[in-house]
Design a protein around this motif. Sequence first.
Motif, PDB file in Angstrom:
ATOM      1  N   ASN A  30      21.487  38.852  -2.887  1.00 24.99           N
ATOM      2  CA  ASN A  30      22.186  39.450  -4.027  1.00 24.99           C
ATOM      3  C   ASN A  30      23.693  39.556  -3.810  1.00 24.99           C
ATOM      4  N   ALA A  31      24.178  39.074  -2.682  1.00 25.73           N
ATOM      5  CA  ALA A  31      25.617  39.155  -2.406  1.00 25.73           C
ATOM      6  C   ALA A  31      26.399  38.309  -3.407  1.00 25.73           C
ATOM      7  N   VAL A  32      27.527  38.829  -3.869  1.00 22.17           N
ATOM      8  CA  VAL A  32      28.375  38.142  -4.851  1.00 22.17           C
ATOM      9  C   VAL A  32      29.650  37.698  -4.151  1.00 22.17           C
ATOM     10  N   SER A  33      29.836  36.395  -4.061  1.00 24.05           N
ATOM     11  CA  SER A  33      30.936  35.863  -3.251  1.00 24.05           C
ATOM     12  C   SER A  33      32.311  36.186  -3.819  1.00 24.05           C
ATOM     13  N   GLU A  34      32.425  36.277  -5.148  1.00 23.86           N
ATOM     14  CA  GLU A  34      33.752  36.454  -5.758  1.00 23.86           C
ATOM     15  C   GLU A  34      34.442  37.737  -5.296  1.00 23.86           C
ATOM     16  N   VAL A  57      36.273  16.105  -0.283  1.00 26.06           N
ATOM     17  CA  VAL A  57      37.618  15.701  -0.687  1.00 26.06           C
ATOM     18  C   VAL A  57      38.105  16.577  -1.843  1.00 26.06           C
ATOM     19  N   MET A  58      37.210  17.369  -2.399  1.00 28.55           N
ATOM     20  CA  MET A  58      37.587  18.357  -3.410  1.00 28.55           C
ATOM     21  C   MET A  58      36.815  19.640  -3.132  1.00 28.55           C
ATOM     22  N   ILE A  59      37.511  20.759  -3.134  1.00 30.31           N
ATOM     23  CA  ILE A  59      36.838  22.050  -3.019  1.00 30.31           C
ATOM     24  C   ILE A  59      37.080  22.841  -4.295  1.00 30.31           C
ATOM     25  N   ARG A  60      36.113  23.689  -4.616  1.00 32.62           N
ATOM     26  CA  ARG A  60      36.206  24.510  -5.817  1.00 32.62           C
ATOM     27  C   ARG A  60      36.611  25.931  -5.450  1.00 32.62           C
ATOM     28  N   THR A  61      37.475  26.512  -6.243  1.00 36.75           N
ATOM     29  CA  THR A  61      37.860  27.900  -6.000  1.00 36.75           C
ATOM     30  C   THR A  61      36.643  28.809  -6.133  1.00 36.75           C
ATOM     31  N   ASN A  62      36.672  29.905  -5.414  1.00 43.94           N
ATOM     32  CA  ASN A  62      35.559  30.865  -5.444  1.00 43.94           C
ATOM     33  C   ASN A  62      35.727  31.785  -6.655  1.00 43.94           C
ATOM     34  N   ARG A  74      38.078  45.018 -14.742  1.00 45.37           N
ATOM     35  CA  ARG A  74      39.044  45.011 -15.837  1.00 45.37           C
ATOM     36  C   ARG A  74      39.923  43.759 -15.746  1.00 45.37           C
ATOM     37  N   PRO A  75      40.632  43.429 -16.831  1.00 44.64           N
ATOM     38  CA  PRO A  75      41.437  42.199 -16.834  1.00 44.64           C
ATOM     39  C   PRO A  75      42.430  42.091 -15.683  1.00 44.64           C
ATOM     40  N   ALA A  76      43.092  43.195 -15.322  1.00 46.21           N
ATOM     41  CA  ALA A  76      44.075  43.128 -14.236  1.00 46.21           C
ATOM     42  C   ALA A  76      43.400  42.784 -12.910  1.00 46.21           C
ATOM     43  N   GLN A  77      42.233  43.404 -12.649  1.00 46.48           N
ATOM     44  CA  GLN A  77      41.486  43.087 -11.429  1.00 46.48           C
ATOM     45  C   GLN A  77      40.996  41.645 -11.451  1.00 46.48           C
ATOM     46  N   GLN A  78      40.579  41.214 -12.627  1.00 44.49           N
ATOM     47  CA  GLN A  78      40.095  39.845 -12.781  1.00 44.49           C
ATOM     48  C   GLN A  78      41.193  38.843 -12.443  1.00 44.49           C
ATOM     49  N   ALA A  79      42.380  39.063 -12.979  1.00 42.16           N
ATOM     50  CA  ALA A  79      43.495  38.151 -12.717  1.00 42.16           C
ATOM     51  C   ALA A  79      43.840  38.122 -11.227  1.00 42.16           C
ATOM     52  N   GLU A  80      43.806  39.287 -10.589  1.00 37.74           N
ATOM     53  CA  GLU A  80      44.106  39.360  -9.155  1.00 37.74           C
ATOM     54  C   GLU A  80      43.072  38.583  -8.348  1.00 37.74           C
ATOM     55  N   LEU A  81      41.818  38.729  -8.708  1.00 40.99           N
ATOM     56  CA  LEU A  81      40.737  38.057  -7.987  1.00 40.99           C
ATOM     57  C   LEU A  81      40.808  36.539  -8.178  1.00 40.99           C
ATOM     58  N   ILE A  82      41.117  36.102  -9.409  1.00 31.47           N
ATOM     59  CA  ILE A  82      41.213  34.667  -9.696  1.00 31.47           C
ATOM     60  C   ILE A  82      42.386  34.048  -8.943  1.00 31.47           C
ATOM     61  N   THR A  83      43.520  34.735  -8.957  1.00 32.53           N
ATOM     62  CA  THR A  83      44.688  34.232  -8.225  1.00 32.53           C
ATOM     63  C   THR A  83      44.373  34.107  -6.736  1.00 32.53           C
ATOM     64  N   ALA A  84      43.696  35.116  -6.200  1.00 29.35           N
ATOM     65  CA  ALA A  84      43.325  35.082  -4.784  1.00 29.35           C
ATOM     66  C   ALA A  84      42.408  33.896  -4.483  1.00 29.35           C
TER      67      ALA A  84
END
Length: 593
Positions: A30-34, A57-62, A74-84
């Motif tokens: 049940n672990a969530v990698s994101e 040769v290609m990796i996908r962002t987590n 929330r959106p601010a946390q989401q943006a921070e996580l995506i950028t990371a």
Amino acid sequence: MKIQEYLKQHKLIIDGAMGTYFARLENNENAVSEYANLADPAKILKIHRNYIDAGAVMIRTNSFAANQQVLNIRPAQQAELITASYLLAKQAVAESGREVYIACDIGPIPEYSGRTEEDLFEEYKLICDTFLKEKPEIILFETFSDFNYIKKLVPYIKEKAPETFIITNFLINKNGYTTKGISARTLLEEIAGTKEIDAGGFNCGIGSGHMYHILKKLNFPANKFIVAAPNAGYPEQFQNRMIFMDNEVYFEENMQRIIELGVDIIGGCCGTTPGYIKKITEKIDLQESNRGIRINLSVKTEKLTELRSNDFFRLLESGKKVIAVELDPPFDAKDDQIITCAHKLREAGVDMITMADSPMGRSRVDSILMSIKLMRETGMSVMPHVCCRDKNMIAMRSGLLGAYANGIRNVLIVTGDPIPSENRQSTTGVFDYNSIQLMEYVKEMNREHFSEEPIYYGGALNYGRGPLEKIIERMEKKIEAGARYFLTQPIFTDEDIERVKYIKSKINTKILCGIMPLVSYRNANFIKNEISGIHVPDWVIERYTPEMTREEAEWTGAKIAGEIIERLNPFADGYYFMLPFNRVSLMDKIKIN
């Protein structure tokens, strides 16, 4: 080297799974990698490096599940996580010293939360905008079931960053269909016809063997790169856990066969690990330039070639005021009364019987099965209601196939009444689809299976729900999804008559206006006060008295119905009668012009 140039000279290998591999390393399914992008970035960095070391040769962002609903952020946390997620992938590539492409991974946002389409689209734009701030080369949409959001997002991305390489991958089952009923063939046609998409194909859902057998039956578009990223296989239960068994050799052998079909980009999805990717890089010739047989695909827009016309729709198009009557199936297996009602309706000259699908969210005999029996007993045309509330996509498809096999050619597709509040602790609504999505599903079934004699389907017209322009917009979406006609809620007021008249003037479709002859003072008050969406004016209530006999009340209801029909007659294409308590004797009392 730009990815387009690389693909002209090589096959490209993507990494394998992030989510299931992370859960395996954590020993927690049940672990969530994101979450780890911020909470434990070293683990994500290590996974990226493992895949690069294995030969990806290609990796996908987590970031596959980096949406507000799944992660409850929330959106601010989401943006921070995506950028990371992007910065971690970028760091892993830099540390490797290799030329490795980074794909910004965007997965589907769940649609069952009650959020509007506009709201979900805004969140998708937020995800895209967050990635675009990092100036990425590649954006990847994967595990989608339709083009609903993608067709709006890809031009949005290209307008902001024209050089972005966009990949769109879809999830299909063992039969080659998405959960929305769209075939792999149709998906490739859509990909080929969407200029903003550079590559596309299929990921997740199925193992490598099934992926090969589906791909070998398809024609690949000449103007796009093709992707295949199957699962390791299918999870099995082991010591109370669902796990993917290791089958790297079998996976590699199937990926070799997939490459020989001409697929350009290969990789893994759920259950795959760096070991799977390493096995591919060791065994498969990545300098292979074979792209298989490619043709110019385009979205098929031709009409179905029908060998037999639909009797009910032919009546509608003839200009006849079509008469449809709704019957409610019984609560138990005693069907004598409803069969008697159907015979009486046939004698009254009714054109179609519609069969409600457990109205008010209370269980009754299945609408399709009851319709089949009435059709066989009476020879009448029938139209079962099919609602989205009670069945998942597997049961829905089975029911529609069974209906067709038994001669059903007309259905009314509706979202369905909600589950009564007192039953919600023990009963839940399914709603895998809304009515428009289910229409799209049936449209695809018509194309794939029923082209010679398709199912004709209509939709509900809730004329009183919100601004008229929004109602018309939703009707247009239903028409685009294949709806041929609409049945309205019961109409009583002058305002509602004018609203339906306005709608009819603005949209070219057939509308059967809803008529409900109320059968008592109590019945009239109940409908007025207890049923949302039906507007019973005071003047209707005042026509009844508590002391009326049943016969007097029915004649009153019939007279009111006749007056409303007279007002609707100039623009209605027909009438849809909803008879309280299945009182079919009312049809002999109502004056229909």
